[in-house]
Write a protein that holds these residues in place. Structure first.
Motif, PDB file in Angstrom:
ATOM      1  N   THR A  25      64.242  72.783 -79.638  1.00 18.05           N
ATOM      2  CA  THR A  25      65.379  73.359 -80.341  1.00 18.05           C
ATOM      3  C   THR A  25      66.149  72.268 -81.084  1.00 18.05           C
ATOM      4  N   ALA A  77      59.280  75.134 -86.487  1.00 21.97           N
ATOM      5  CA  ALA A  77      59.692  75.587 -85.157  1.00 21.97           C
ATOM      6  C   ALA A  77      58.472  76.039 -84.368  1.00 21.97           C
ATOM      7  N   ASN A  90      70.509  81.058 -75.272  1.00 19.16           N
ATOM      8  CA  ASN A  90      69.185  80.676 -75.753  1.00 19.16           C
ATOM      9  C   ASN A  90      69.114  80.761 -77.270  1.00 19.16           C
ATOM     10  N   GLY A 109      68.981  77.768 -80.440  1.00 16.45           N
ATOM     11  CA  GLY A 109      68.021  77.696 -81.539  1.00 16.45           C
ATOM     12  C   GLY A 109      68.671  77.161 -82.797  1.00 16.45           C
ATOM     13  N   ARG A 147      64.707  82.602 -80.810  1.00 16.77           N
ATOM     14  CA  ARG A 147      65.303  81.270 -80.777  1.00 16.77           C
ATOM     15  C   ARG A 147      64.673  80.379 -81.844  1.00 16.77           C
ATOM     16  N   SER A 192      66.463  78.545 -85.810  1.00 23.38           N
ATOM     17  CA  SER A 192      66.517  77.207 -86.399  1.00 23.38           C
ATOM     18  C   SER A 192      66.214  77.260 -87.898  1.00 23.38           C
TER      19      SER A 192
END
Lengths: 292, 245
Positions: A185, B85, B102, B106, B153, B157
């Motif tokens: 992440t 990702a 969660n 992200g 998640r 991004s």
């Protein structure tokens, strides 16, 4: 009745200190995965810092925290980056890092302790700051103890809000839960670990200042606090903040009760009896989840 | 959009990847088929920076600004920031944290922060079931719901390329169908998707192109249509082994 209340109040203050320093250790172990045996040395160093500032420069300990706590943060950050980073780099798994960090920080313990012994000597130290009695429900408690408890609550509360309400705090918890996924992440795990380790150091620094306001201490006492912090963390369930809080208060009250009612020499014995009892009853701690 | 060439990786002395090259374009779903141990997971992990790739590999991405960024040798967290990702095998979610935590994690990479709220709406639009479970601890959810969290998640991004490692693993046939349907919808937003799957039939049905990987090498490639009708592919991955031509 007065005695009971007296024990509960004093025990609560001591337990609050244990819970606070256990929180710092939880950050260092739960996130940075370092078992830091030199943890208590930073507490004693901070206590000496407060003593020096108060007796030498007339700076009161609460104000002194403005100097001592950032110094503890920076020195722990450097400890992580300089001494521990090579161990982190070469560790192939978490178990290897734990063993290496125990050995490494065991050495750091003696370095810091040695420097403190040379600088301050080995005798017991204390200073008198706000040691005026405050009457509470028919018993008395020194003002410095009340102040210490209040600050411990504030620091614990701020830490809790940081970890649960902010982006960076949530990222630290993510690293604790699943470091492999955390990097996916976009979290830089090494930077997060260094931050968590340094924050843990800042907390034990604050704990050292607060404890020095009402307890006598010596250069050789760091290991006692390391052990108590470890015991509280394990008793509460590793990584569980609420567990550490309750285990800390439980330990503080038990120790105080035995010291007042039986014999002060028995406090260490009580600590370990309680520890053993909890582990026999619940091997993963009061609030720990069973291992998968 | 994603260009990979000459990527090799070792596990100890075992060569898990041997000079693999591939590319994924905008709005394209590319599937990688191969037996267990062929190097599929290693390939995705090497692209994402989780597994160390040997020097000499070239991994480059050109994002929406069409500037080309060279990624080989970069750590995993920097590769996320560059726009790739990975949803890893086994999902890699934070079981102790809530769905909301969660998803918001992200959006931790700086590239994703400005559009965090809009992306959260987009993810909850794709997975309405997560909307009512934002406060639930992820560990307590079903496998399919956890997979939604994992993909959600990754989308948070704001990636240019999405890497998915066996997303259908452990899902019921119904969940599986739903999942592939959603991947097809995600593609429409212009992302490139690189998919590793055991389920060759369903993945080829939504894919544009595919690669066949064996013993760490690319041994075949083509459009999804061509692969579906290729006798060797049918024999190995589509369960047509018993049929005599």
């Amino acid at each position: 009745m007065t005695l009971t209340l007296d024990i509960l109040l004093s025990g609560l203050v001591l337990g609050g200190m244990y819970a606070l320093i256990a929180l710092g250790l939880t950050l260092q172990y739960g996130i940075a995965r370092i078992i830091n045996l030199s943890y208590g040395e930073f507490l004693i160093a901070a206590a000496f810092g407060a003593l020096f500032l108060y007796t030498g420069m007339a700076v009161n300990p609460i104000l002194g925290m403005i100097v001592v706590v950032p110094a503890a943060f920076v020195s722990n950050w450097l400890l992580y980056q300089v001494v521990l980073m090579p161990l982190v780099r070469r560790a192939k798994n978490q178990g290897m890092l734990e063993v290496d960090s125990i050995l490494g920080t065991f050495g750091v313990l003696f370095v810091i302790q040695g420097v403190m012994l040379v600088t301050f000597g080995g005798s017991l130290q204390s200073y008198s700051y706000l040691s005026v009695p405050v009457y509470i429900l028919g018993t008395t408690l020194a003002l410095n103890r009340i102040l210490a408890l209040v600050f411990a609550l504030i620091i614990g509360g701020v830490l809790y809000l940081f970890l649960t309400r902010t982006r960076y705090g949530t990222a630290l918890r993510a690293v604790a839960v699943n470091p492999a996924a955390a990097q996916l992440t976009g979290i830089d795990i090494r930077a997060a670990s260094a931050l968590a380790f340094a924050t843990g150091g800042a907390i034990v620094g604050a704990g050292g200042v607060l404890i020095s306001m009402f307890l006598t201490f010596s250069a050789a006492m760091g290991v006692v606090f390391t052990m108590k912090a470890l015991i509280v963390v394990i008793m509460g369930g590793i990584g569980n903040m609420l567990g550490a809080l309750i285990a800390g208060v439980l330990l503080g009250i038990s120790e105080t009760a035995v010291a007042r009612l039986v014999d002060p020499g028995l406090t260490i014995a009580v600590t370990y009896a309680l520890f053993l009892g909890v582990l026999l009853w619940r091997p993963t701690g009061l609030f720990g989840r069973p291992a998968r | 959009m994603l260009e990979v060439s000459g990527i090799s990786a070792f596990y100890g002395k075992h060569r898990a990847l041997d000079g693999v090259s591939l590319n994924v374009e905008r709005g394209e779903i590319v599937v990688i088929l191969g037996a267990n141990g062929a190097g599929k997971t290693t390939l995705l992990n090497a692209v994402a920076g989780v597994v160390h790739a040997e020097p000499g590999a070239r991994i480059a991405i050109s994002g929406k600004d069409s500037a080309v960024r060279e990624l080989s040798g970069m750590p995993a967290h920097a590769i996320v920031e560059a726009g790739i990702a990975l949803v890893p095998e086994g999902r890699g979610i934070f079981g102790e944290l809530t769905v909301r935590e969660n998803l918001l994690l992200g959006a931790y990479p700086p590239r994703a922060r400005a559009n965090e709220a809009a992306n959260l709406d987009m993810v909850l639009g794709l997975f309405p079931r997560l909307q009512e479970r934002l406060k639930q601890t992820v560990r307590t959810m079903s496998g399919g719901e956890q997979q939604m969290v994992a993909i959600g998640r990754a989308l948070m991004s704001a990636p240019d390329v999405l890497l998915l490692d066996e997303p259908s693993l452990g899902l019921s046939p119904i969940m599986c169908g739903e999942l592939f349907h959603i991947l097809a919808r995600i593609r429409q937003s212009g992302l490139g998707i690189l998919l590793v799957e055991q389920n060759a039939r369903q993945s080829l049905a939504i894919a544009d192109r595919g690669y066949i990987i064996a013993n760490g090498r690319i041994v075949g490639s083509g459009t999804a249509e061509a692969l579906k009708t290729d006798p060797a592919v049918q024999r190995a991955y589509l369960g047509a082994g018993e049929v005599k031509a």
